[in-house]
Design a protein around this motif. Structure first.
Motif, mmCIF file in Angstrom:
data_model
loop_
_atom_site.group_PDB
_atom_site.id
_atom_site.type_symbol
_atom_site.label_atom_id
_atom_site.label_comp_id
_atom_site.label_asym_id
_atom_site.label_seq_id
_atom_site.Cartn_x
_atom_site.Cartn_y
_atom_site.Cartn_z
ATOM 1 N N PHE A 1 0.823 -1.202 0.000
ATOM 2 C CA PHE A 1 0.000 0.000 0.000
ATOM 3 C C PHE A 1 0.863 1.260 0.000
ATOM 4 C CE2 PHE A 1 -1.719 3.356 2.742
ATOM 5 C CZ PHE A 1 -2.819 3.753 1.988
ATOM 6 N N HIS A 2 1.838 1.321 0.899
ATOM 7 C CA HIS A 2 2.713 2.490 0.956
ATOM 8 C C HIS A 2 3.522 2.627 -0.336
ATOM 9 C CE1 HIS A 2 1.603 3.482 4.925
ATOM 10 N NE2 HIS A 2 2.388 2.634 5.588
ATOM 11 N N ARG A 3 4.003 1.489 -0.841
ATOM 12 C CA ARG A 3 4.782 1.496 -2.077
ATOM 13 C C ARG A 3 3.970 2.048 -3.244
ATOM 14 N NH1 ARG A 3 5.925 -4.327 -4.162
ATOM 15 N NH2 ARG A 3 6.832 -4.518 -2.083
ATOM 16 N N VAL B 1 7.685 0.600 11.241
ATOM 17 C CA VAL B 1 7.946 1.902 11.866
ATOM 18 C C VAL B 1 8.556 2.872 10.855
ATOM 19 C CG1 VAL B 1 9.362 3.102 13.586
ATOM 20 C CG2 VAL B 1 8.166 0.990 14.200
ATOM 21 N N VAL B 2 9.539 2.431 10.094
ATOM 22 C CA VAL B 2 10.209 3.307 9.141
ATOM 23 C C VAL B 2 9.237 3.769 8.037
ATOM 24 C CG1 VAL B 2 12.037 3.430 7.395
ATOM 25 C CG2 VAL B 2 12.487 2.348 9.593
ATOM 26 N N MET B 3 8.380 2.854 7.553
ATOM 27 C CA MET B 3 7.409 3.254 6.529
ATOM 28 C C MET B 3 6.416 4.285 7.061
ATOM 29 S SD MET B 3 6.455 -0.136 4.300
ATOM 30 C CE MET B 3 6.242 -1.226 5.712
ATOM 31 N N THR B 4 5.989 4.114 8.300
ATOM 32 C CA THR B 4 5.051 5.070 8.893
ATOM 33 C C THR B 4 5.678 6.452 8.990
ATOM 34 O OG1 THR B 4 3.958 3.313 10.156
ATOM 35 C CG2 THR B 4 3.665 5.569 10.929
ATOM 36 N N VAL B 5 6.915 6.508 9.434
ATOM 37 C CA VAL B 5 7.620 7.790 9.517
ATOM 38 C C VAL B 5 7.745 8.416 8.125
ATOM 39 C CG1 VAL B 5 9.818 8.897 10.068
ATOM 40 C CG2 VAL B 5 8.867 7.175 11.615
ATOM 41 N N GLY B 6 8.069 7.601 7.121
ATOM 42 C CA GLY B 6 8.199 8.111 5.760
ATOM 43 C C GLY B 6 6.911 8.702 5.226
ATOM 44 N N GLN B 7 5.771 8.052 5.495
ATOM 45 C CA GLN B 7 4.493 8.569 5.014
ATOM 46 C C GLN B 7 4.095 9.859 5.732
ATOM 47 O OE1 GLN B 7 3.942 7.451 2.181
ATOM 48 N NE2 GLN B 7 2.202 6.042 2.259
ATOM 49 N N VAL B 8 4.388 9.970 7.029
ATOM 50 C CA VAL B 8 4.112 11.218 7.756
ATOM 51 C C VAL B 8 4.916 12.367 7.154
ATOM 52 C CG1 VAL B 8 4.381 12.417 9.962
ATOM 53 C CG2 VAL B 8 3.444 10.093 9.909
ATOM 54 N N CYS B 9 6.182 12.112 6.883
ATOM 55 C CA CYS B 9 7.021 13.145 6.272
ATOM 56 C C CYS B 9 6.505 13.540 4.891
ATOM 57 C CB CYS B 9 8.465 12.664 6.169
ATOM 58 S SG CYS B 9 9.294 12.409 7.751
ATOM 59 N N PHE B 10 6.117 12.529 4.092
ATOM 60 C CA PHE B 10 5.632 12.801 2.734
ATOM 61 C C PHE B 10 4.341 13.608 2.760
ATOM 62 C CE2 PHE B 10 4.329 11.319 -1.634
ATOM 63 C CZ PHE B 10 5.426 11.841 -2.290
ATOM 64 N N THR C 1 -2.214 16.120 2.227
ATOM 65 C CA THR C 1 -1.688 15.896 3.574
ATOM 66 C C THR C 1 -2.532 14.909 4.362
ATOM 67 O OG1 THR C 1 -0.683 18.101 3.654
ATOM 68 C CG2 THR C 1 -1.102 17.001 5.761
ATOM 69 N N ASN C 2 -3.835 15.113 4.394
ATOM 70 C CA ASN C 2 -4.693 14.229 5.179
ATOM 71 C C ASN C 2 -4.728 12.809 4.620
ATOM 72 O OD1 ASN C 2 -5.389 16.182 7.069
ATOM 73 N ND2 ASN C 2 -7.121 16.915 5.864
ATOM 74 N N ALA C 3 -4.644 12.680 3.301
ATOM 75 C CA ALA C 3 -4.651 11.343 2.694
ATOM 76 C C ALA C 3 -3.430 10.547 3.149
ATOM 77 C CB ALA C 3 -4.684 11.450 1.178
ATOM 78 N N TYR C 4 -2.247 11.176 3.130
ATOM 79 C CA TYR C 4 -1.046 10.467 3.541
ATOM 80 C C TYR C 4 -0.961 10.271 5.053
ATOM 81 C CZ TYR C 4 1.027 10.021 -1.057
ATOM 82 O OH TYR C 4 1.275 9.643 -2.359
ATOM 83 N N LEU C 5 -1.538 11.186 5.834
ATOM 84 C CA LEU C 5 -1.580 10.976 7.284
ATOM 85 C C LEU C 5 -2.483 9.794 7.635
ATOM 86 C CD1 LEU C 5 -1.744 14.599 8.771
ATOM 87 C CD2 LEU C 5 0.164 12.975 8.867
ATOM 88 N N ALA C 6 -3.577 9.638 6.914
ATOM 89 C CA ALA C 6 -4.442 8.484 7.141
ATOM 90 C C ALA C 6 -3.694 7.184 6.848
ATOM 91 C CB ALA C 6 -5.691 8.588 6.266
ATOM 92 N N ALA C 7 -2.898 7.207 5.776
ATOM 93 C CA ALA C 7 -2.096 6.027 5.445
ATOM 94 C C ALA C 7 -1.100 5.709 6.558
ATOM 95 C CB ALA C 7 -1.363 6.254 4.123
ATOM 96 N N ALA C 8 -0.498 6.747 7.121
ATOM 97 C CA ALA C 8 0.456 6.535 8.214
ATOM 98 C C ALA C 8 -0.230 5.986 9.457
ATOM 99 C CB ALA C 8 1.168 7.846 8.539
ATOM 100 N N GLY C 9 -1.471 6.405 9.718
ATOM 101 C CA GLY C 9 -2.203 5.918 10.876
ATOM 102 C C GLY C 9 -2.430 4.416 10.829
ATOM 103 N N VAL C 10 -2.700 3.898 9.632
ATOM 104 C CA VAL C 10 -2.855 2.449 9.486
ATOM 105 C C VAL C 10 -1.559 1.741 9.857
ATOM 106 C CG1 VAL C 10 -3.364 0.590 7.860
ATOM 107 C CG2 VAL C 10 -4.607 2.749 7.708
ATOM 108 N N GLY C 11 -0.428 2.366 9.535
ATOM 109 C CA GLY C 11 0.867 1.775 9.854
ATOM 110 C C GLY C 11 1.076 1.585 11.348
#
Length: 427
Positions: free
Chosen positions: A27-29, A86-95, A167-177
């Motif tokens: 999903f993140h990829r 953990v690393v993917m979640t951090v990456g999505q928050v930054c993105f 921003t909100n779309a990618y933060l939602a993705a990070a929340g799933v992480g």
């Protein structure tokens, strides 16, 4: 009997949570695939620069596969799965928050690092927790079901971008992480009765022996080239260029492009168990099946690219179905790696093989971006003609891959004939 059922229940639970981690990684990829045009506008970048996001992500993924395999043999899959999530979640928050191109690239690199830590670990858990006879099916189910992450990144992410914004779309993705990370910590164990099962300490001599022994066996090389040749077309469409190709190259609407990418993933999910059944029943024809699927991809891509004007809908659907089948066909490469390598270096062999498809995908993503910029006048939108030129880069990779599959298969059979204890000739 009760203990056997308990063991099976534990195996399925651990596999389910590990599979969720892999689904999250896919999903993140893939979350940038339907946002390519929005990313180009947000960061003010060209096609080649847009391709850099996926290029670096794939480069990091491919480059880390061997180190990850070695670390997996040393530290076990649980620790690496947690680290990856953990690393993917951090990456999505930054993105979600960055607005400059260099910082956005750095964020996608983090996603690539976390992604690289995931799939190999799940395959190791499958090999540890399930009986040998069930490993091919569970491996295909892992690859196929995990790709549902691409569906989640297609239609729902398209909706999220239009209703919630970037921003909100990618933060939602990070929340799933965060949720998936907690599940891995609580549930996953390296082996029955062991939360962690570390291996031998890593040294220069250990790394050299493990890499040399794995690559020296032609069965590992057969797995590498199988993965290289079958995966790149589906990966490139799903990760970046499928959506722009269908919209700008074939004149489809955003909705139609999203549906076509969804059909690709559905074909992948359905084909995985079917291929597992076929290869289990006919192990002596696995490489024949792989080459047949590659030739089918070549044929359908040729029909699309030479079609006068826009290709009809039925042909584009056939394209994504055939290309989608190529992704689970790449999983057959891991069967060769598992068969011809002992457990102590299985992670290393899987890492080597897993590089293949992503190296090919990396080369193709870069080539498409460069060719599009070459064939598109400055300031203009991508044209169907430019996309025909760009997508033709696949033929070079198919040619190289097929030649090496044929050669590695011959050498594998010769090797096994001379040393039967190193595997079977079921290639």
């Amino acid at each position: 009997m009760t203990r056997t059922r308990d063991r099976q229940g534990s195996a399925l639970l651990i596999w389910g949570v590990a599979l969720a981690a892999y689904l999250l990684a896919v999903f993140h990829r893939s979350s940038l695939a339907v946002a390519g045009l929005e990313a180009a506008d947000r960061f003010g970048i060209s096609a080649a620069q847009l391709a850099t996001f996926t290029t670096l992500q794939l480069l990091v993924y491919a480059g880390l596969q061997v180190p990850v395999g070695l670390a997996l043999d040393r530290y076990g899959p649980r620790l690496l799965l947690v680290s990856g999530a953990v690393v993917m979640t951090v990456g999505q928050v930054c993105f979600a928050f960055v607005e400059s191109y260099p910082l956005a690239v750095a964020a996608r690199v983090l996603v690539g690092i976390g992604d690289a830590l995931t799939f190999t670990c799940v395959l190791r858990l499958v090999a540890t927790w399930f009986p040998t006879r069930r490993v091919p099916l569970m491996t295909q189910l892992t690859g196929a079901t995990g790709q549902v992450g691409s569906i989640v990144a297609a239609l729902p992410m398209t909706w999220a971008f239009s209703h919630w914004g970037w921003t909100n779309a990618y933060l939602a993705a990070a929340g799933v992480g965060l949720v998936v990370t907690l599940l891995v910590v609580v549930v996953v164990r390296d082996a029955p009765g062991q939360w962690r099962r570390p291996g031998s300490a890593i040294s220069v001599a250990f790394v050299r022996r493990s890499l040399s022994a794995s690559w020296r066996h032609p069965g590992t090389r057969l797995g590498f080239w199988t993965h290289f040749t079958t995966q790149f077309s589906a990966t490139t469409l799903a990760l970046l260029w499928g959506y722009p190709f269908f919209v700008r190259g074939e004149g489809r609407s955003s909705h139609e492009a999203g549906l076509l990418l969804t059909v690709l993933v559905v074909a992948l999910v359905v084909a995985g168990p079917v291929l597992a059944a076929v290869t289990t029943r006919h192990p002596f024809h696995r490489s024949d099946l792989v080459m047949g699927i590659v030739l089918a991809m070549v044929a359908v891509w040729t029909a699309v690219l030479v079609w006068p004007g826009e290709a009809p809908t039925w042909l584009l659907v056939l394209l994504v179905v055939i290309v989608g089948i190529g992704a689970p066909a790449s999983i057959i490469g891991f069967e060769f790696g598992r068969e011809f390598n002992p457990d102590a270096r299985l992670g290393t062999a899987i890492g080597i093989i897993n590089q293949g498809g992503f190296i090919a995908s990396l080369l193709l993503v870069v080539a498409i971006g460069l060719v599009l910029d070459w064939r598109t006048p400055p300031g203009s939108d991508y044209t169907p003609e430019a996309f025909r030129w760009a997508m033709s880069a696949q033929y070079v990779l198919w040619g190289v891959g097929l030649a090496n599959i044929f050669r590695s298969r011959r050498r594998t059979r010769q090797h096994v004939a001379a040393a039967p204890e190193t595997g079977t000739a079921a290639t």
